[in-house]
Design an enzyme around this catalytic site. Sequence first.
Site, PDB file in Angstrom:
ATOM      1  N   HIS A  18       0.850  -1.198   0.000  1.00 41.15           N
ATOM      2  CA  HIS A  18       0.000   0.000   0.000  1.00 41.15           C
ATOM      3  C   HIS A  18       0.883   1.244   0.000  1.00 41.15           C
ATOM      4  O   HIS A  18       2.114   1.144  -0.059  1.00 41.15           O
ATOM      5  CB  HIS A  18      -0.988  -0.016   1.166  1.00 41.15           C
ATOM      6  CG  HIS A  18      -0.349  -0.147   2.523  1.00 41.15           C
ATOM      7  ND1 HIS A  18       0.541   0.765   2.999  1.00 41.15           N
ATOM      8  CD2 HIS A  18      -0.473  -1.099   3.485  1.00 41.15           C
ATOM      9  CE1 HIS A  18       0.934   0.414   4.206  1.00 41.15           C
ATOM     10  NE2 HIS A  18       0.348  -0.729   4.526  1.00 41.15           N
ATOM     11  N   HIS A  21       4.068   1.570   2.256  1.00 38.13           N
ATOM     12  CA  HIS A  21       5.298   0.912   1.800  1.00 38.13           C
ATOM     13  C   HIS A  21       6.002   1.776   0.763  1.00 38.13           C
ATOM     14  O   HIS A  21       7.217   1.918   0.759  1.00 38.13           O
ATOM     15  CB  HIS A  21       4.980  -0.452   1.181  1.00 38.13           C
ATOM     16  CG  HIS A  21       4.377  -1.416   2.155  1.00 38.13           C
ATOM     17  ND1 HIS A  21       3.085  -1.839   2.080  1.00 38.13           N
ATOM     18  CD2 HIS A  21       4.898  -2.002   3.261  1.00 38.13           C
ATOM     19  CE1 HIS A  21       2.841  -2.667   3.074  1.00 38.13           C
ATOM     20  NE2 HIS A  21       3.918  -2.773   3.819  1.00 38.13           N
ATOM     21  N   CYS A 129       1.772  -9.018  13.985  1.00 40.60           N
ATOM     22  CA  CYS A 129       3.060  -8.363  14.285  1.00 40.60           C
ATOM     23  C   CYS A 129       4.184  -9.383  14.281  1.00 40.60           C
ATOM     24  O   CYS A 129       5.341  -9.008  14.344  1.00 40.60           O
ATOM     25  CB  CYS A 129       3.095  -7.756  15.675  1.00 40.60           C
ATOM     26  SG  CYS A 129       1.827  -6.615  16.071  1.00 40.60           S
ATOM     27  N   CYS A 143      -4.295  -7.077  20.543  1.00 39.99           N
ATOM     28  CA  CYS A 143      -2.965  -6.635  20.115  1.00 39.99           C
ATOM     29  C   CYS A 143      -2.920  -5.105  20.117  1.00 39.99           C
ATOM     30  O   CYS A 143      -3.820  -4.471  19.560  1.00 39.99           O
ATOM     31  CB  CYS A 143      -2.674  -7.173  18.720  1.00 39.99           C
ATOM     32  SG  CYS A 143      -1.389  -6.245  17.892  1.00 39.99           S
ATOM     33  N   HIS A 146      -2.571  -4.008  16.122  1.00 41.68           N
ATOM     34  CA  HIS A 146      -3.608  -4.367  15.138  1.00 41.68           C
ATOM     35  C   HIS A 146      -5.008  -4.443  15.724  1.00 41.68           C
ATOM     36  O   HIS A 146      -5.980  -4.601  14.999  1.00 41.68           O
ATOM     37  CB  HIS A 146      -3.278  -5.712  14.495  1.00 41.68           C
ATOM     38  CG  HIS A 146      -2.034  -5.666  13.675  1.00 41.68           C
ATOM     39  ND1 HIS A 146      -0.794  -5.943  14.193  1.00 41.68           N
ATOM     40  CD2 HIS A 146      -1.844  -5.329  12.383  1.00 41.68           C
ATOM     41  CE1 HIS A 146       0.109  -5.801  13.244  1.00 41.68           C
ATOM     42  NE2 HIS A 146      -0.495  -5.427  12.143  1.00 41.68           N
ATOM     43  N   LYS A 290      -4.872   4.395  10.040  1.00 42.29           N
ATOM     44  CA  LYS A 290      -3.639   3.825   9.522  1.00 42.29           C
ATOM     45  C   LYS A 290      -3.919   2.971   8.297  1.00 42.29           C
ATOM     46  O   LYS A 290      -4.880   2.206   8.298  1.00 42.29           O
ATOM     47  CB  LYS A 290      -3.068   2.883  10.579  1.00 42.29           C
ATOM     48  CG  LYS A 290      -1.878   3.438  11.262  1.00 42.29           C
ATOM     49  CD  LYS A 290      -1.322   2.403  12.196  1.00 42.29           C
ATOM     50  CE  LYS A 290      -0.644   3.087  13.343  1.00 42.29           C
ATOM     51  NZ  LYS A 290      -0.308   2.212  14.418  1.00 42.29           N
ATOM     52  N   LYS A 293      -2.588  -3.497   5.644  1.00 41.87           N
ATOM     53  CA  LYS A 293      -3.017  -4.641   4.845  1.00 41.87           C
ATOM     54  C   LYS A 293      -3.951  -5.496   5.683  1.00 41.87           C
ATOM     55  O   LYS A 293      -4.967  -5.968   5.217  1.00 41.87           O
ATOM     56  CB  LYS A 293      -1.802  -5.472   4.431  1.00 41.87           C
ATOM     57  CG  LYS A 293      -0.987  -4.821   3.350  1.00 41.87           C
ATOM     58  CD  LYS A 293       0.203  -5.667   2.957  1.00 41.87           C
ATOM     59  CE  LYS A 293       1.233  -5.735   4.059  1.00 41.87           C
ATOM     60  NZ  LYS A 293       2.537  -6.212   3.651  1.00 41.87           N
TER      61      LYS A 293
HETATM   62  O1  ME8 Z   1       6.889  -4.560   9.563  1.00 41.97           O
HETATM   63  N1  ME8 Z   1       2.676   4.503   6.527  1.00 41.97           N
HETATM   64  O2  ME8 Z   1       6.649  -5.313   7.407  1.00 41.97           O
HETATM   65  P1  ME8 Z   1       5.384  -4.472   6.917  1.00 41.97           P
HETATM   66  C1  ME8 Z   1       4.014   4.478   6.505  1.00 41.97           C
HETATM   67  N2  ME8 Z   1       8.376  -7.239   7.803  1.00 41.97           N
HETATM   68  N3  ME8 Z   1       4.739   3.363   6.647  1.00 41.97           N
HETATM   69  C2  ME8 Z   1       4.094   2.213   6.829  1.00 41.97           C
HETATM   70  C3  ME8 Z   1       2.686   2.154   6.863  1.00 41.97           C
HETATM   71  C4  ME8 Z   1       1.972   3.379   6.694  1.00 41.97           C
HETATM   72  N4  ME8 Z   1       0.665   3.449   6.688  1.00 41.97           N
HETATM   73  N5  ME8 Z   1       2.327   0.876   7.060  1.00 41.97           N
HETATM   74  C5  ME8 Z   1       3.477   0.170   7.147  1.00 41.97           C
HETATM   75  C6  ME8 Z   1       7.197  -5.300   8.647  1.00 41.97           C
HETATM   76  N6  ME8 Z   1       4.532   0.967   7.010  1.00 41.97           N
HETATM   77  C7  ME8 Z   1       8.356  -6.245   8.826  1.00 41.97           C
HETATM   78  C8  ME8 Z   1       9.646  -5.440   8.822  1.00 41.97           C
HETATM   79  S1  ME8 Z   1      12.308  -5.227   8.862  1.00 41.97           S
HETATM   80  C9  ME8 Z   1      13.591  -6.189   9.351  1.00 41.97           C
HETATM   81  C10 ME8 Z   1      10.902  -6.254   8.991  1.00 41.97           C
HETATM   82  C11 ME8 Z   1       5.961   0.607   7.076  1.00 41.97           C
HETATM   83  O3  ME8 Z   1       5.139  -4.941   5.540  1.00 41.97           O
HETATM   84  C12 ME8 Z   1       6.281  -0.142   8.355  1.00 41.97           C
HETATM   85  O4  ME8 Z   1       6.431   0.744   9.425  1.00 41.97           O
HETATM   86  O5  ME8 Z   1       4.303  -4.569   7.919  1.00 41.97           O
HETATM   87  C13 ME8 Z   1       7.567  -0.818   7.963  1.00 41.97           C
HETATM   88  O6  ME8 Z   1       8.662   0.045   8.146  1.00 41.97           O
HETATM   89  C14 ME8 Z   1       7.355  -1.122   6.483  1.00 41.97           C
HETATM   90  O7  ME8 Z   1       6.271  -0.311   6.050  1.00 41.97           O
HETATM   91  C15 ME8 Z   1       7.032  -2.573   6.217  1.00 41.97           C
HETATM   92  O8  ME8 Z   1       5.898  -2.966   6.944  1.00 41.97           O
END
Ligand code: ME8
Length: 718
Positions: A18, A21, A129, A143, A146, A290, A293
């Site tokens: 989304h 990311h 998480c 949680c 979430h 927020k 996904k």
């Molecule tokens: O946390 N706005 O993966 P992820 C800005 N696999 N950033 C966002 C966001 C939003 N609405 N939603 C998510 C994971 N993110 C783990 C990470 S690293 C060794 C493992 C950011 O797919 C989130 O904060 O849930 C994270 O930095 C990244 O997207 C991936 O999130």
Amino acid sequence: MKKFYISTAIDYPSARFHLGHAYEKVVTDTLARWKRLNGYEVYFSTGTDCHGLKIQRAAEKAGKDPQVFVDEISDMFRDLCKELNISYTDFIMTTEERHKKVVKQILNKLKEKGDIYEGEYEGIYCQDCETFYTEKDLVDGFCPVHKTKIERVKEKSYFFRMSKYQKQLVEHIKKGDDSVWPEKKRAELLNRLKEPLRDLSISREQVSWGIPLPFDENLTTTVWVDALTNYITVLDYPNEKFKEFWPGTHVIGSDIIWHHSVIWKTMLLALGISLPRVIVHGFINLDGEKLSKARGIIIDPIELAEKYSADSLRYFLLREISFGQDGNFSEKSLIERHNNELANELGNLLQRTLSLAEQKLGGVVPNAKVDQRLSKPFDKEKISHYMDKLEPHNALQQIFFFISECNKFINATEPWKLEGKEVEGVLYSLLDSLRIISILLAPFVPETSEKISKQLNISLGNWEDVKFNLLKPGIKLGEKQILFNKVQKIEKKEEKIEKAREISVTVDPKLKKLGLKLVCAVIENVKVKNKHEGLEKIKKETVKSIDLDSVEEQKVIQGYLDLYKEIGVKQDYHAVKNLVDLAKKSGNIPQINTVVDSYNLVSIEKGLIVGAHDLEKISGNVRVTFAKGDELYIPLGTKEKMKLDSKEYVFKDDAVVLCRLDVKQGEHTKVTNETKNVFLYVQGNKNTSQEYIEKAMKQILANIEKYCGGKIKVLNVN
Ligand code: ME8
């Protein structure tokens, strides 16, 4: 050459990406490009976090082999990077052999050092998480991130002696911006680190989709140990590249600070590896929610890039959001910036300058010097300063300030009226400024920057070239090309937001004295449905997880009964008891509609009286007071007017009684599928703290937001 290593988090390939990311990748890409512009050799990594329960279950649900599943979704993330011009050096998937090798290597190293020991884990796990929590971490039993149900786990486990490194970690974090940025997040971390750290469970017995522990192959390593290690895998730890580029900078979102700043850093301390910098960006929200996904709130960045251009989206994200803080996505604002700043300010500057150069100079760069009126307002140092302080939004503002100065300069000098040396001076000033602008913009909007330099027929320079009078006279300018086409304001009718009217609530002082407490809220613009599968599931789970036989003995319920006794009302019927009876009979909480079901489940769990009314059907304000006896009150589900007793208290508006005591709400104001705005209250008594009812309200509002949408306003009660 100076080296710089920067990474994004690696995303869960559980579903398509989304905008959040995309934001993280765009910001990291900008920082990487900024360093390259400044002469660094940059290693920039991104990728996907492929193991664990969440992925295993998502693959099962899709009916796919997990490897095939993560390969497919990782390809989508690669497409996203391509679409947005993310200049990564390495895209890692944690299922790769090179990664498994490093994970096993570091686990062995920690074990040999005595920093991993065997034990048993009993606790709570959130699959979304992929993190263990304690009871204390949970918010109303859910949680904290979430707001979803958690799982209880009891299994053999290996632990990492995280506690051993707490002191060293705190010292490191206290060093300042180079450890964790921004300061506010650092302070929050230090505050949490005042509590003693517990050792970390680093294995799962019941999750097969992961990397087996090298010293006990029946268990897999937890997702976070696996995922965090990616940062050194990409540098081919412990070999040459690692020595050259480490320590790096990790750019991450605010939900995973703990994992990066505590778990990862203590692991590194144990391994004797120097510590990286952690930069925390904010969250992109949509109308205050927020993006997620897991919760299905998604904006597709590829759709936006295709509609407006990748650079328009990059520009919007970098300019609109103050880096380090949360920001809101609004397509309207993206369009405004696209039209005003990119198409009008920047696009027109280039078009006007090139057209004039064609008309007046035959499209050839003249031999002249830059006018002081342009060189004076330009402040190169300020831009660097902002970038060094991690304020790309301010750096961009500064660049656009210069662009606007260039436009003002055209208007002031009116080059179309000038000839000879005069016009040469003005146009050289503008062409050379555009050369500088193309360099300045390169980290932010790389495609645009390339397009400008192509039209000037020069190759893009670096930071050293950001000084005036470097454009060589005699260059034949390139072909003109429009940078940004203006777009229409959103054609799609924006959904009409039904603004809720203002309403006030007052409680009779005598009732307050007797312990009656109230929290009230309005939820604007809800979409009420008969039922929602997700809600049905948690209702069932709630009934299963509470002991229905003990609900009636709760102190909270006794509190209401005592209150009725004190005011002299004989009352043995009770709303919560009624719910309990129904739940006992059917094994479920009755299904009314998504608003009522959202609070009934909290009501039964906490023993609290909760009510809701259609705000638009309430006349005037709400008063909680003693009945007169002659008011109109028709209990829910009936047609008959009910006589009230002047000893009892009621919730009333200017026309009718909304509800009496706890018993039944009125028919007139009930919430239906047509309701747009909801008035909601939770009643407490002398046996409930204010905090208890506020927490319950929060839980209810989270449910309503999730299952009915809407915007929440908590009301003051007087
Ligand atoms: O946390 N706005 O993966 P992820 C800005 N696999 N950033 C966002 C966001 C939003 N609405 N939603 C998510 C994971 N993110 C783990 C990470 S690293 C060794 C493992 C950011 O797919 C989130 O904060 O849930 C994270 O930095 C990244 O997207 C991936 O999130």
